[in-house]
Design an enzyme around this catalytic site. Structure first.
Site, short mmCIF file in Angstrom:
data_model
loop_
_atom_site.label_atom_id
_atom_site.label_comp_id
_atom_site.label_asym_id
_atom_site.label_seq_id
_atom_site.Cartn_x
_atom_site.Cartn_y
_atom_site.Cartn_z
N THR A 16 0.78 -1.36 -0.04
CA THR A 16 -0.17 -0.02 -0.11
C THR A 16 0.97 1.22 0.08
O THR A 16 0.36 2.25 -0.06
CB THR A 16 -0.99 0.10 1.16
OG1 THR A 16 -0.10 -0.22 2.51
CG2 THR A 16 -1.93 -1.15 1.31
N ILE A 19 7.77 0.85 -2.33
CA ILE A 19 8.21 -0.20 -3.49
C ILE A 19 7.08 -0.98 -3.63
O ILE A 19 6.92 -1.40 -4.94
CB ILE A 19 9.63 -0.98 -3.08
CG1 ILE A 19 10.74 0.04 -2.94
CG2 ILE A 19 9.90 -2.18 -4.16
CD1 ILE A 19 12.09 -0.62 -2.57
N SER A 141 17.72 -6.34 0.47
CA SER A 141 18.49 -5.15 0.62
C SER A 141 20.03 -5.14 0.47
O SER A 141 20.75 -6.08 0.71
CB SER A 141 18.01 -4.43 2.05
OG SER A 141 18.97 -3.18 2.24
N TYR A 154 18.20 -5.47 11.47
CA TYR A 154 17.30 -5.30 9.97
C TYR A 154 18.21 -5.84 9.06
O TYR A 154 17.74 -6.82 8.05
CB TYR A 154 17.09 -3.87 9.74
CG TYR A 154 16.63 -3.45 8.39
CD1 TYR A 154 15.28 -3.93 7.81
CD2 TYR A 154 17.74 -3.11 7.29
CE1 TYR A 154 15.20 -4.00 6.29
CE2 TYR A 154 17.40 -2.96 5.91
CZ TYR A 154 16.00 -3.12 5.73
OH TYR A 154 15.59 -3.05 4.19
#
Length: 265
Positions: A16, A19, A141, A154
């Protein structure tokens, strides 16, 4: 270029904003049918209405850090049809000193960033193999191969995604199914804007100053682009990898990072 994606059913998680939303729109513009997802029903409804002019779009709200909600998403999507393409995009990032990250925060990040893709692919990949065609993309990533010290939790989830993607690709041997990961560098999204505004508020610096410092002195100094990526640039690579044109690309960690990673492999 005709990517032959017309009428394919695509599930894009976390779609939503950022990317994910760009990827969803890209598939719609190529003639695919798309299921978008967010944990917020309101955001799903708003995004479905926004994307309707571009093609046939469905929306399913589910918090993919929760295994029961993920199972419900799978059940609802199965009512729509067979998923030809799965884009494991959903994820969360934050900057936080390693010693301050609690066990609960580690588990939450792994559940959302890694296990959501595990759970979805575990159900949807076998069906792709039965049909002898399918695409699975994990949005990882550049931090997965160049961990950031202020985002260790992360970064580790993105490293796990890259390994997971390669391992799953081994299961597709001899078929027309492919599994790949995509490694974007910092991309200018609403989330990035909020993140930088928060830092600006805490430091008293302007966002423009932070951006300049990032590319001149910080982690972005090796970037050959010397700017943030756009969501469209990441989208274009994902669309290609999901097309018939990319049938020989399988098990790769495809960089989309503007030369930030200074290595030839």
């Amino acid at each position: 270029m005709n990517l032959n994606l017309k009428n394919k059913l695509v599930l894009v998680t976390g779609s939503t904003a950022g990317i994910g939303k760009s990827v969803a729109r890209g598939f719609l513009e190529e003639g695919a049918e798309v299921v978008i997802n967010s944990r917020s029903q309101e955001q799903v409804e708003v995004t479905v209405n926004e994307l309707k002019p571009f093609g046939k779009v469905y929306g399913v709200a589910a918090d993919l850090s929760n295994p029961n909600a993920t199972a419900q998403l799978i059940a609802q999507v199965s009512q729509i049809g067979h998923v030809d393409i799965l884009i494991n995009n959903v994820g969360y990032f934050e900057a936080k000193p390693f010693e301050q990250v609690t066990d609960d925060e580690w588990f939450y990040l792994f559940n959302l960033n890694v296990m959501s893709g595990v759970r979805l692919t575990r159900v949807l990949l076998p069906k792709m193999l039965e049909q002898n065609w399918g695409r699975v993309i994990f949005v990882a990533s550049e931090t997965g191969v160049k961990p950031m010290p202020d985002m260790i939790h992360y970064s580790v989830t993105k490293t796990a995604i890259i390994g997971l993607s390669r391992a799953l690709a081994e299961l597709t041997k001899g078929t027309k199914v492919t599994v790949n990961s995509v490694l974007p560098a910092s991309t200018w999204t609403k989330g990035m804007e909020i993140y930088l505004n928060k830092i600006a508020h805490n430091t008293g610096l302007e966002v423009e100053e932070l951006t300049t410092a990032y590319f001149s002195q910080g982690d972005g100094k090796n970037s050959l682009l010397q700017r943030f990526l756009t969501p469209q640039e990441v989208t274009d690579v994902i669309l290609f990898l999901c097309s018939v044109k990319a049938s020989a690309i399988n098990g790769v960690a495809q960089r989309v990072e503007g030369g930030l990673l200074r290595s030839i492999l």
